[in-house]
Design an enzyme around this catalytic site. Structure first.
Site, mmCIF file in Angstrom:
data_model
loop_
_atom_site.group_PDB
_atom_site.id
_atom_site.type_symbol
_atom_site.label_atom_id
_atom_site.label_comp_id
_atom_site.label_asym_id
_atom_site.label_seq_id
_atom_site.Cartn_x
_atom_site.Cartn_y
_atom_site.Cartn_z
ATOM 1 N N HIS A 9 4.292 29.605 -111.862
ATOM 2 C CA HIS A 9 4.271 29.718 -110.230
ATOM 3 C C HIS A 9 4.586 28.443 -109.848
ATOM 4 O O HIS A 9 4.204 27.263 -110.498
ATOM 5 C CB HIS A 9 3.056 30.099 -110.004
ATOM 6 C CG HIS A 9 1.889 29.382 -110.372
ATOM 7 N ND1 HIS A 9 1.423 28.242 -110.096
ATOM 8 C CD2 HIS A 9 1.096 29.557 -111.481
ATOM 9 C CE1 HIS A 9 0.483 27.731 -110.502
ATOM 10 N NE2 HIS A 9 0.096 28.325 -111.438
ATOM 11 N N GLU A 79 -3.943 33.589 -116.061
ATOM 12 C CA GLU A 79 -4.273 32.166 -116.714
ATOM 13 C C GLU A 79 -5.332 32.346 -117.523
ATOM 14 O O GLU A 79 -6.344 33.172 -117.478
ATOM 15 C CB GLU A 79 -4.287 31.297 -115.713
ATOM 16 C CG GLU A 79 -4.573 29.812 -116.049
ATOM 17 C CD GLU A 79 -3.387 29.210 -117.012
ATOM 18 O OE1 GLU A 79 -3.589 29.402 -118.118
ATOM 19 O OE2 GLU A 79 -2.862 28.152 -116.401
#
Length: 202
Positions: A9, A79
């Site tokens: 990202h 994550e």
């Protein structure tokens, strides 16, 4: 699947101030949005036929800015969960216990209340293997720096302690060589159209 495209990202609000986020749902910064848009044409040229993203907003919005608003959202691409370290400044963590932080980066230390590296690597590997089964040629995964490092270990055998932090809105590519998905080669690492990223935040 013949080729795996991995995109971290763009810069998040916490990346910009070097705060560890783990699975906290932190938005992209304006710089992060611009980084994602800068990568859009490169990814479009690679023509992925399946796209999946972590369901956390910084990854999901990156996928949208890359031109894939309908990307499949998956919790198993989140994550690494960093437990009690969530929201803490990286410099503060290093100052408090440099050995523990270095161990976490190397995959040998689990923060209190966090997810072990082995569990995290297993989760993300299983996610990609599942996605690959229904991908004809090119799979794009938009996720997080830790996810990409875990997949590099899973598919290439590169220890996380040997991998620099993955740059925001950067592209990494793995290509299958043989019949098995375990026979992967690194084609590209940490590419950004805006130039090299050598000091990315965790």
């Amino acid at each position: 699947m013949k080729r795996l495209l991995l995109v971290r990202h763009g810069e998040s609000e916490w990346n910009s101030i070097r705060r560890l986020q783990g699975q906290a749902d932190i938005s992209l910064s304006e710089r992060g949005r611009a980084q994602a848009l800068a990568l859009k044409n490169t990814v479009a040229d690679l023509a992925p036929d399946r796209v999946a993203t972590s369901d956390l907003s910084r990854a999901r919005v990156t996928a949208e800015l890359l031109g894939f608003p309908q990307a499949e959202r998956r919790t198993d691409l989140r994550e690494n969960h960093v437990g009690d370290w969530t929201g803490q400044g990286i410099a503060d963590l290093v100052a408090a216990d440099p050995t523990a932080y270095a161990g976490w980066r190397a995959g040998t230390h689990t923060p209190p209340g966090g997810e072990s590296w082995a569990g995290f690597a297993g989760r993300t590997r299983k996610a990609v293997l599942s996605l690959s089964e229904e991908t004809a040629a090119t799979l794009l995964v938009v996720a997080h720096g830790g996810v990409i490092r875990a997949l590099l270990e899973s598919f290439l055998g590169i220890s996380p302690k040997r991998i620099i932090p993955v740059g925001p809105a950067s592209l990494t590519i793995l290509r299958r060589q043989g019949e098995s998905l375990t026979d992967m080669r690194l084609e590209l690492f940490n590419y950004s159209p805006t130039g090299p990223i050598l000091d990315a935040p965790d």
